[in-house]
Design an enzyme around this catalytic site. Structure first.
Site, PDB file in Angstrom:
ATOM      1  N   ASP A 360       0.801  -1.415  -0.128  1.00  0.00           N
ATOM      2  CA  ASP A 360       0.032   0.139  -0.088  1.00  0.00           C
ATOM      3  C   ASP A 360       0.829   1.235   0.036  1.00  0.00           C
ATOM      4  OD1 ASP A 360      -1.382  -2.206   0.770  1.00  0.00           O
ATOM      5  OD2 ASP A 360      -2.861  -1.144   1.991  1.00  0.00           O
ATOM      6  N   GLU A 502      -6.356 -11.025  -4.574  1.00  0.00           N
ATOM      7  CA  GLU A 502      -6.096 -11.889  -3.642  1.00  0.00           C
ATOM      8  C   GLU A 502      -7.096 -13.136  -3.458  1.00  0.00           C
ATOM      9  OE1 GLU A 502      -3.394  -9.248  -0.816  1.00  0.00           O
ATOM     10  OE2 GLU A 502      -5.494  -9.382  -0.430  1.00  0.00           O
ATOM     11  N   LYS A 616     -10.931  -9.760  -6.538  1.00  0.00           N
ATOM     12  CA  LYS A 616     -11.031  -8.887  -5.342  1.00  0.00           C
ATOM     13  C   LYS A 616     -10.768  -7.444  -5.489  1.00  0.00           C
ATOM     14  CE  LYS A 616      -9.282  -8.098  -0.768  1.00  0.00           C
ATOM     15  NZ  LYS A 616      -8.054  -8.674   0.256  1.00  0.00           N
ATOM     16  N   GLN A 617      -9.813  -7.374  -6.297  1.00  0.00           N
ATOM     17  CA  GLN A 617      -9.213  -5.883  -7.083  1.00  0.00           C
ATOM     18  C   GLN A 617      -8.564  -6.079  -8.146  1.00  0.00           C
ATOM     19  OE1 GLN A 617      -7.047  -6.814  -3.346  1.00  0.00           O
ATOM     20  NE2 GLN A 617      -5.242  -5.655  -4.147  1.00  0.00           N
TER      21      GLN A 617
END
Length: 784
Positions: A360, A502, A616-617
């Site tokens: 992040d 993930e 998920k992303q």
């Protein structure tokens, strides 16, 4: 954008779009405001519980970098330090508490501009007596050790007897885990209370000092109290203070926090620290709340708002508030004072993710600092350099060479700190194993990319010579050792990994991982040759340390044989990994429209989700964002159209990447919609999203939406490119960026791009917009 409790439009005049308001008290929904109203200064962060104790609250104070490990089978985490906020009030015999009596009016306000939290309550007791209470507090950006509180109590309809209990309460824990040994407590000069805590495993000393000052009618008054000590507590009981009807009693509670980890205090041992901290508080008491607050507000103006003002002209006021809110938290949670520390995924606002640092920082938080506060960006990257011993240890334990960075990182020597077990599996009833710490390895490329990005944008050669070149070479050394030869296909694969998405575990050849590993090696090879030719002394030092000559031969032998997934001929889609495109496709409408993230896990477990085409992303999209020149616009569009409908954005990191890419592709409506969704993660109507803390990466991502997306700023192969794409609802956007040591001011309107050079470290700066290159000596205006 608002709901019944959180209001975002209450600021007026000079405070327009600087105010976030909680307009009512609901004991079931306290987590939201506790997290988003978090105060801090990068050294420490305090979750915004109330002074008095209430139901459902979480009382947290975290000091950056003070990690402790409670037990062998647990991972290290930031310990919840003593509660210094605590003040209990008894008004004419009844305890003041928001769950009892009647709340006549209630408003709690975070002033983002001056970083002060204010709560105003008019409360009627069970005896039908009414009181006005005002609570103010801040954590100083001027003096990072100071926490200041000021409480005003006015009896409205009769004279009152007021009692107060207040001090330092170390009877707190991290969800039940007690990280501290009981320490000394004492009182100095019948005024200053001091409490010591020491972490159980890392042996860090915390020293707290606090004292109270009283006023009536704007004049200081002495109030007698009784000093009390209990286990892990020291506090004063001030009993039966008489206050006339309409008169205001003011209590100032001034506290300081020091630890044995502080770099800025040079003293001998704990004894020296206790003396230093006590004398420091004496000075703080002399100044008092108002003087301290003036210095603190000035520090916010000088260090934040004047350095990086972002102005959006739009009828949608919320957008202006949202970017300021993001900048506020980026300041509150970033330990800019110490390169041994980094940013936690929840900042310093909650226990979520235990204060650990993830990718992040590099991909979502760091760009803000590279462009806005390069010195802070450098400090955050120096942290990664200082954690190299842990990265070497992880590589060695896994049978690899070079630097293999931990998925979750804490103190410098801690190495990998990802917990092994997580949430419940709804099918098996067991805890789900967290594989990220074992096989999510792209973080090593992310750190290499961030190091290179920092260098390209700042030109900081000193950083590269001391730290940067070594990071770039050491990460590439890892990747060549991680490659696995596939005899059948005669190429190198990277098997058994988790990519950014993930929801896909144990996959082979995750495109993001393979491409960024390949990029890391190619980049290192270029620097190997440059250093050998131009910086022989640095080359010799690094060659000895990393065995570069032997490593270079391996790079040459392997790099062109790394498998890089290519677009399919029929539709230009790149497989996210070897098997994603062959998995089951289901109707995801229900989950795309979910109110709370992760709703899919009420119907499926992770093993089942692994076999469905759902993400998920962003995964391939992050690759397009970082290495955009490797892929054509057609390929990007085809993959966007394939993957976006399958992406649930269950990670707060996802929306900003998609927003910037939507901007790039000219889909202004989609980009703006995604920007609003990203802002709503912490500021939106859902009152449960922030219970475990704010979303640090998402707040960095909001800045990227504005500057990299709508402002169009990008570093491409060391060159500056600015191609704005203003949302329809905005009429103009102005922001500063630093480029190669110069400060530029960029203004975008519907028809023009203005780039102004504010400083003169370089004679001129060049940038491209569209097909044209422009040179800025003082100012350039481009017709869009």
């Amino acid at each position: 954008m608002s709901n019944s409790i959180m209001q975002y439009n209450r600021g007026t005049d000079a405070l327009k779009n600087w105010i976030v308001t909680e307009s009512a008290y609901n004991p079931k929904l306290v987590g939201k405001a506790e997290a988003i109203f978090c105060l801090g200064n990068g050294y420490m962060g305090q979750r915004a519980a109330a002074e008095e104790k209430n139901m459902g609250e979480t009382r947290n104070l975290f000091v950056a970098g003070t990690f402790n490990k409670f037990a062998d089978n647990e991972v290290t985490e930031l310990p919840n330090a003593a509660d210094v906020l605590w003040m209990d009030f008894t008004l004419d015999g009844q305890a003041f508490n928001l769950e009892q009596g009647t709340i006549v009016s209630y408003e709690r306000v975070l002033n983002i501009k001056e970083a002060e939290l204010t709560r105003k309550v008019v409360w009627t007791s069970n005896e039908n007596r009414t009181y006005e209470l005002t609570f103010r507090r801040f954590i100083s950006l001027d003096d990072k050790h100071v926490i200041a509180q000021r409480v005003e109590i006015t009896p409205v309809d009769q004279d009152a007897e007021i009692s107060i209990t207040s001090g330092i309460n170390a009877q707190v824990s991290n969800s039940g885990v007690q990280h501290f040994k009981e320490g000394e407590k004492r009182l100095f000069d019948k005024k200053i209370m001091q409490l010591i805590q020491t972490t159980t495993e890392s042996n860090i000393d915390f020293v707290f000092n606090t004292a109270h000052q009283f006023e009536k009618n704007n004049e200081a008054v002495e109030v007698d109290g009784l000093i009390l000590m209990e286990r892990r507590q020291i506090y004063y009981a001030y009993n039966n203070i008489t206050v006339a009807k309409g008169e205001t009693l003011v209590i100032e509670k001034l506290t300081n926090v020091f630890t044995s980890r502080d770099k800025d205090v040079e003293v001998e041992g704990l004894k020296g620290l206790k003396t230093f901290a006590k004398e420091h508080l004496e000075g703080v008491l002399k100044a008092g709340y108002n003087t301290l607050f003036t210095a603190h507000a000035k520090a916010w103006e000088e260090k934040v708002w004047s350095v990086c003002p972002i102005t959006i002209e739009t009828a949608e006021d919320f957008d202006q508030l949202a970017i300021r809110f993001a900048q506020y938290h980026l300041t509150v949670f970033t330990p800019a004072h110490d390169n041994r520390m980094n940013v936690g995924a929840k900042g310093l606002s909650g226990e979520g993710y235990k204060g650990h640092t993830f990718w992040d920082t590099e991909l979502f938080v760091l760009p803000y600092f590279i462009y806005s506060h390069p010195k802070v960006a450098r400090s955050l990257l120096e942290y990664r350099y200082l954690t190299l011993p842990g990265a070497h240890k992880k590589a060695k334990e896994n049978g690899y060479e070079g630097a293999m960075f931990p998925w979750e990182s804490a103190w410098l020597e801690d190495g990998e700190v990802t917990p092994v077990w997580g949430a419940a599996d709804i099918i098996t009833g067991e805890a789900t194993k967290i594989w990220s710490g074992f096989i999510e390895q792209h973080i090593t490329s992310d750190i290499a990319f961030a190091t290179w990005q920092y260098y390209q944008i700042t030109g900081d050669e000193d950083f590269m010579e001391k730290y940067g070149y070594e990071l770039l070479l050491d990460t590439a050394k890892f990747w060549q050792s991680r490659l696995e030869w596939n005899e059948e296909k005669q190429e190198f694969h990277i098997n058994n990994v988790i990519g950014p998405d993930e929801y896909k575990e144990h996959v082979n050849n995750n495109a993001f991982t393979n491409y960024t590993a390949h990029w890391t090696i190619k980049n290192a090879m270029a620097y190997y040759n440059m250093l050998k030719a131009d910086k022989p002394e640095i080359f010799a030092r690094l060659n000895e340390k990393l065995d570069l000559d032997a490593t270079y031969e391996k790079w040459v032998e392997k790099v062109d044989k790394i498998y890089l997934p290519q677009p399919r001929q029929e539709d230009l889609v790149i497989g996210q990994d070897d098997t994603y495109l062959s998995k089951e496709i289901i109707d995801l409408t229900k989950y795309k429209n979910q109110e709370n993230v992760g709703s899919m896990f009420k119907d499926y477990n992770l093993t089942q989700v692994n076999e469905i085409q759902v993400s998920k992303q962003a995964d391939i999209m992050v690759l397009f964002y970082l290495l955009e020149d490797l892929f054509s616009q057609d390929v990007k569009k085809a993959n966007w159209e394939y993957y976006e409908p399958k992406t649930l954005h269950d990670s707060s990191l996802s929306l900003s990447t998609h927003c910037v890419l939507a901007s790039d592709m000219g889909d202004k409506e989609m980009a703006y919609n995604l920007f609003n969704k990203a802002c709503a993660i912490d500021l939106g109507p859902n009152m449960k999203t922030s219970d475990h803390g704010i979303h640090a990466a998402s707040l960095g991502g909001i800045w990227q939406c504005v500057v990299n997306g709508f402002g169009g700023v990008r570093m491409l192969n060391g060159k500056l490119r600015i191609v704005p794409a203003l949302p329809e609802k905005w009429t103009s956007l102005t922001f500063p960026i630093f480029w190669q040591g110069d400060r530029l001011e960029v203004t975008v309107t519907k028809n023009t791009l203005t780039v102004k050079k504010v400083t003169n470290n370089n004679e001129e700066i060049t940038f491209t917009c569209g097909e044209t290159e422009y040179t800025v000596k003082d100012q350039v205006v481009v017709e869009l």
